[in-house]
Scaffold this motif. Structure first.
Motif, PDB file in Angstrom:
ATOM      1  N   MET A  39      25.037  -0.669  42.946  1.00  0.00           N
ATOM      2  CA  MET A  39      26.284   0.604  44.653  1.00  0.00           C
ATOM      3  C   MET A  39      26.522   1.642  44.370  1.00  0.00           C
ATOM      4  N   TYR A  40      26.936   2.559  43.013  1.00  0.00           N
ATOM      5  CA  TYR A  40      26.968   3.733  43.417  1.00  0.00           C
ATOM      6  C   TYR A  40      26.291   4.419  43.529  1.00  0.00           C
ATOM      7  N   ARG A  41      24.899   3.929  42.817  1.00  0.00           N
ATOM      8  CA  ARG A  41      24.628   5.042  43.303  1.00  0.00           C
ATOM      9  C   ARG A  41      23.415   5.026  44.552  1.00  0.00           C
ATOM     10  N   SER A  42      23.461   4.448  45.387  1.00  0.00           N
ATOM     11  CA  SER A  42      23.623   3.891  46.580  1.00  0.00           C
ATOM     12  C   SER A  42      24.296   4.616  47.726  1.00  0.00           C
ATOM     13  N   THR A 426      23.000  10.920  34.292  1.00  0.00           N
ATOM     14  CA  THR A 426      23.227  11.640  35.550  1.00  0.00           C
ATOM     15  C   THR A 426      24.184  10.807  36.827  1.00  0.00           C
ATOM     16  N   THR A 427      23.837   9.532  36.231  1.00  0.00           N
ATOM     17  CA  THR A 427      24.386   8.418  36.997  1.00  0.00           C
ATOM     18  C   THR A 427      25.915   8.405  37.087  1.00  0.00           C
ATOM     19  N   VAL A 428      26.060   8.623  35.505  1.00  0.00           N
ATOM     20  CA  VAL A 428      27.238   8.929  34.865  1.00  0.00           C
ATOM     21  C   VAL A 428      28.486  10.248  35.332  1.00  0.00           C
ATOM     22  N   ALA A 429      27.316  10.825  35.483  1.00  0.00           N
ATOM     23  CA  ALA A 429      27.956  12.654  36.311  1.00  0.00           C
ATOM     24  C   ALA A 429      28.339  12.498  37.744  1.00  0.00           C
ATOM     25  N   GLU A 430      27.699  12.108  38.095  1.00  0.00           N
ATOM     26  CA  GLU A 430      27.705  11.807  39.339  1.00  0.00           C
ATOM     27  C   GLU A 430      28.923  11.188  39.648  1.00  0.00           C
ATOM     28  N   GLU A 431      29.410   9.556  39.282  1.00  0.00           N
ATOM     29  CA  GLU A 431      30.551   9.335  38.874  1.00  0.00           C
ATOM     30  C   GLU A 431      31.684   9.547  39.580  1.00  0.00           C
ATOM     31  N   MET A 432      31.663  10.611  38.071  1.00  0.00           N
ATOM     32  CA  MET A 432      32.555  11.319  37.816  1.00  0.00           C
ATOM     33  C   MET A 432      32.943  12.041  38.930  1.00  0.00           C
ATOM     34  N   GLU A 461      24.852  15.477  27.272  1.00  0.00           N
ATOM     35  CA  GLU A 461      23.142  15.410  28.914  1.00  0.00           C
ATOM     36  C   GLU A 461      24.372  15.051  30.165  1.00  0.00           C
ATOM     37  N   VAL A 462      25.921  14.727  29.749  1.00  0.00           N
ATOM     38  CA  VAL A 462      26.450  14.567  31.076  1.00  0.00           C
ATOM     39  C   VAL A 462      27.200  15.977  31.420  1.00  0.00           C
ATOM     40  N   VAL A 463      28.021  16.607  30.578  1.00  0.00           N
ATOM     41  CA  VAL A 463      28.530  18.025  30.423  1.00  0.00           C
ATOM     42  C   VAL A 463      27.664  18.849  30.839  1.00  0.00           C
ATOM     43  N   PRO A 464      26.387  19.786  30.547  1.00  0.00           N
ATOM     44  CA  PRO A 464      25.832  20.264  31.352  1.00  0.00           C
ATOM     45  C   PRO A 464      25.604  19.445  33.108  1.00  0.00           C
ATOM     46  N   GLU A 465      25.360  17.627  33.309  1.00  0.00           N
ATOM     47  CA  GLU A 465      24.859  17.873  34.230  1.00  0.00           C
ATOM     48  C   GLU A 465      26.583  18.327  34.920  1.00  0.00           C
ATOM     49  N   LEU A 466      27.645  17.664  34.662  1.00  0.00           N
ATOM     50  CA  LEU A 466      28.679  18.227  35.535  1.00  0.00           C
ATOM     51  C   LEU A 466      29.425  19.345  35.252  1.00  0.00           C
TER      52      LEU A 466
END
Lengths: 498, 439
Positions: A39-42, A426-432, A461-466
């Motif tokens: 769901m949060y992907r879409s 990546t999905t975690v960063a997107e959501e944040m 991984e998440v921090v660089p993505e943010l």
């Protein structure tokens, strides 16, 4: 020109409005399927690319759990053998600092859980641990939790001021009023929430006065004249209130921050009022974006009502993580992590959280027959045998999900109080990013559910993505925690505009 | 010989911060006490000692003696040192026993078993805690209750409670975790703590009171005593008396170590040391000195006297009576003696009394200082010393660099740490684990 009249701001608000409408519709599913991977992907795809017109930066604090939550200590590399010792805390702090995390938050509980089956989440004593970690770090904030119910303002003012001196201006105090602990402090039962919050309010008044009793330039260090500090710049506070009589001043000069940063945890009605009056940062437990936006708007409005700049108060929901190479892999890992606690124990806990319903004969893949569910309590219910303060929203989340036919294995993954994001980095960063940009928060209190790997992945991984997404720029070194906090605000100034 | 450093970051003497090389500009930052503690660790000191006051001294002429908040400084020092013991002062009057037990248990974990607790009952600070201090004897009775509560908390977990068994999923054995269930007149504490029993189980228990009630409390409880004795006679009296009280309390003489405060002023020779002594004494502002002297003399009014006069004997309380009534500090008889029998002028008394607040001060060559310490140590006056730095870093470094090696050569002081905890290093027993966990 008022800030919200700026043309770019306006288009930003329009964008946020569109986004907010979307959030309203998906947040319900999101609660239902916590991992909500697909769901949060879409949903994010629906928004198109993340826009980076705003350069606002989120505030990230790491909630320190030495071996992760629940039974994560059973994992091979958990380091449970070093539990409550210095090294795991120092390693986590130094890694977080290297990644640019703003603060480390040390929690507190004043009562043993009653079972040694798993170590208590944060069984450590936060003040001495925060001071020890300060000795091995240079930039990261160190925030220690302390209750206003079982201590004295003079003591807490000294302790937090002590950490601020030792850390050269990186101390914070996470103010709580405690839900448990009476019988460890010569009391039969806990004082009522109302009386706890009345005491907390006066407590904060005294502490902040004590912190301000020495003028910042009181110390002269004049060897020749033999005058260390100027008496005329050191004032007693002479506080006399219903709970406290405190003369002051402290024995030490004003600390580097003057006023160490005040975190406040608790989102009940009196908790919100306390936060609006005193907090620089509010640590919340929010599981869906719509209610997070409402809460943030409410606290900001309350702050504004009493003459504070709403941007001076930062709202940080707690969030946990489980990572995987794909979202499906992450969901599977999450289930395995939960199952470390033992299937029967989890089902018993689920039963308890749902008001003691009968789950006999049901397994992980089963759904709870609707006739076994107990209807949610009314908003005014005060049946404390079932619901302790603050757990009603948690109950509602579980109840709704069960009613919609979630399997037991999905329900047991979400028994903790805070939200867990399950997915790829990546999905975690997107959501944040989504929460941050849409005004649901000014940042997060992050808490990996398993250590040390959960933290390692988050940081590497998440921090660089943010950072790529422009929402977590590295702050320059040498700042006080107060300076770090001041710079972080969601780009969405009015989260209720939708 | 046991050596403990009184961690006064800019010197023990109240005006020592005026020394040109003092690091007063760094006061209240961490680097300053850390550097001093690391030097003491390099010299194999058993421990550093952190004093505490809960009340501001009302004058900014000089900083408070230590000033640092002890629990947080202990936490930071635990992290920055590896072997030296860290003794922190905490009052039984102003902190809930549950909190204090947690602080020390956590600090013991963080330091791998190197902490000690200097137990005080507090004679000031009430203005900051909306209470009135009980009279001294009642404070000790309460302190006894308090100690019972914290010990019950420290003992609630069995030493072997934690199993960390990943296979079976049992972190700790519930049958080996009891409650504290401590109930007394003033405290009801259920427990247990959230952390398992720490490396030393209890911090080393240190005490400093010297009144009769204080001595009895020490005899029944303390493992290390930080005492005040300006002369050999006073030290020997205290030493003998406390050791016998300890035996009467059913403990062995070696279960308690007595460490008189001792300020060494180390010069190249006696004349050089005398010069350093005077240099230090010259820092004392006469007004500040007069106020402190009056305090040390049981609050006698000296305002109408010339600094070069002696104090008329009739103004001063009788030392025996004042001590018996519990209204005078343990230092009082010594200063009374200097003022009345030795006929010192007020100016002389200020220089002498304020230099180390009634503790022994010896100015001499390194050899002379070592001789003096040896004499007390070998002749029934001390098991070691609480070293009071005259100035920091200059004065205390002279002691580290010049006196400690002599004591080591004489075989009186060790050349390295023993492995293990502060208890191990002091030859103290670790309290045994509880055997029953029924509640």
């Amino acid at each position: 020109m008022r800030r919200d009249e700026h043309p770019r701001r306006r288009s930003g608000i329009l964008r946020e409005r569109t986004r907010a409408l979307w959030d309203m519709t998906v947040s319900y599913w999101f609660t239902l399927d916590h991992n909500g991977v697909t769901m949060y992907r879409s949903r994010v795809e629906n928004f198109g690319a993340h826009e980076t017109t705003s350069v606002s930066r989120m505030l990230l604090a790491l909630f320190y759990t030495p071996v992760g939550t629940r039974s994560a200590w059973r994992r091979p590399r958990s380091g449970v053998e070093e539990l409550y010792q210095l090294q795991p805390a120092v390693r986590a702090a130094q890694a977080a600092e290297a990644a640019g995390i703003d603060a480390l938050l040390f929690g507190d509980v004043l009562e043993f859980s009653g079972s040694g089956r798993d170590p208590d989440l944060n069984g450590y004593e936060p003040i001495s641990l925060a001071a020890a970690v300060a000795a091995h770090t240079v930039d990261i904030g160190v925030v220690a939790t302390a209750s206003t119910t079982f201590s004295e303002p003079y003591s807490i003012a000294r302790l937090i001021s002590g950490i601020d001196h030792l850390s050269s201006g990186r101390a914070g105090w996470n103010v709580v009023t405690s839900r448990v602990g009476a019988r460890n402090h010569s009391l039969e039962r806990m004082p009522s929430p109302e009386s706890r919050y009345l005491r907390a309010d006066e407590f904060l008044d005294v502490v902040t006065k004590l912190w301000g009793a020495w003028h910042p330039d009181a110390v002269l260090n004049d060897r020749d004249a033999g005058i260390w500090a100027s008496d005329s710049k050191i004032d007693p506070i002479l506080h006399k209130g219903p709970h406290f009589h405190v003369e002051g001043p402290l024995t030490t000069p004003s600390s580097p921050q003057g006023q160490p940063v005040i975190f406040q945890a608790g989102q009940s009605e009196p908790g919100r009022a306390l936060a609006a009056r005193w907090a620089d940062v509010v640590f919340t437990a929010q599981t869906d974006i719509a209610s997070a936006r409402r809460l943030r708007a409410d606290i900001r409005a309350r702050a504004e009502d009493i003459g504070r700049d709403p941007d001076s108060i930062k709202i940080l929901p707690g969030v946990g993580f489980v990572f995987g190479s794909s979202n499906e892999d992450a969901a599977e890992r999450d289930l395995q992590l939960s199952l470390l606690a033992g299937e029967s124990r989890l089902i018993a806990q689920l039963s308890a959280e749902l008001g003691g319903i009968d789950l006999d004969g049901l397994g992980l893949k089963d759904r709870i027959p609707p006739d076994r569910l107990r209807p949610p309590p009314s908003a005014t219910a005060t049946d404390s045998s079932l619901f302790f303060e603050g757990s009603t929203s948690r109950y509602m989340n579980l109840f709704d999900a069960a009613l919609k036919g979630a399997r037991i294995q999905d329900l047991i993954r979400n028994l903790g109080g805070h939200r867990t994001l399950v997915g790829t980095p990546t999905t975690v960063a997107e959501e944040m990013e989504l929460w941050f940009r849409s005004g649901a928060c000014d940042g997060f209190v992050v808490s990996p559910r398993y250590m040390p790997e959960g933290l390692d992945i988050f940081l590497s991984e998440v921090v660089p993505e943010l950072r790529r997404r422009g929402v977590f720029e590295r702050q320059s070194p040498g700042k006080t925690l107060r300076e770090r906090v001041a710079l972080c605000t969601s780009p969405c100034p009015d989260p209720t505009t939708n | 010989m046991t050596l403990m450093l009184f961690l006064a970051p800019v010197g023990y003497q109240t005006a020592a911060w005026r020394h040109p090389q003092s690091r007063v500009e760094d006061l209240y930052k961490f680097d300053l006490p850390r550097d001093v503690a690391l030097r003491a660790e390099g010299s194999k000191f058993h421990a550093v000692f952190l004093a505490d006051w809960l009340s501001f001294g009302s004058t900014g002429r000089n900083p408070d003696l230590t000033g640092y908040e002890p629990f947080t400084l202990m936490g930071a020092l635990s992290a920055a040192t590896k072997q030296i013991g860290i003794v922190g002062t905490a009052s039984t009057t102003f902190v809930e026993p549950y909190h204090l037990a947690r602080y020390f248990s956590q600090l013991d974990w963080l330091s791998n078993g190197r902490v000690g607790w200097n137990i005080v009952t507090s004679t000031s600070g009430e203005e900051n805690f909306q209470i009135s201090l009980p009279p001294r004897d009642e404070r000790y009775a309460r302190a006894g209750e308090y100690l019972g509560a914290v010990k019950a908390l420290w003992d609630a977990w069995a030493d072997d409670a934690v199993r960390a068994d990943r296979e079976s999923g049992v972190w700790a054995d519930n049958a080996r975790i009891g409650k504290a269930n401590f109930v007394s007149e003033h405290y009801q504490v259920e427990g247990p703590l959230l952390v398992p029993r720490s490396p030393q189980a209890w911090p080393v228990l240190v005490q400093a009171g010297a009144s009769s009630a204080g001595r009895d409390f020490a005899a029944s409880t303390a493992e290390v005593v930080f005492s005040v004795s300006g002369t050999y006679e006073l030290a020997a009296e205290f030493y003998g008396d406390l050791k016998s009280r300890t035996e009467r309390a059913g403990r062995r003489r070696e279960d308690i170590q007595i460490l008189p405060g001792f300020m060494p002023i180390v010069g190249r020779d006696e004349a050089d040391a005398r010069r350093l002594y005077n240099e230090l004494a010259d820092f004392i502002d006469p007004d500040v000195g007069l106020k402190r002297l009056s305090g040390l003399l049981n609050e006698v009014d000296l305002s109408d006297l010339d600094l070069d006069e002696t104090i008329p004997a009739e103004r001063l309380d009788d030392p025996k009576e004042a001590t018996a009534l519990g209204v005078a500090s343990s230092r009082y008889p010594h200063f009374h003696h200097l003022a009345v029998e030795e006929k010192r002028t007020i100016r002389q008394l200020i220089r002498e009394a304020i230099q180390a607040d009634g503790h022994r001060v010896v100015a001499g060559s390194a050899e002379q200082i070592a001789d003096n310490m040896t004499d007390w140590f070998m002749n029934g006056a001390a098991d070691g010393f609480a070293i009071l730095p005259p100035t920091v870093p200059v004065g205390i470094n002279s002691f580290f660099d010049e006196v400690v090696p002599i004591l080591q050569e004489r075989g009186l002081f060790r050349r390295d740490y023993a492995t293990g905890t502060l208890r191990d290093n002091l030859g103290l027993r670790r309290p045994p684990s509880r055997t029953s966990f029924e509640n």
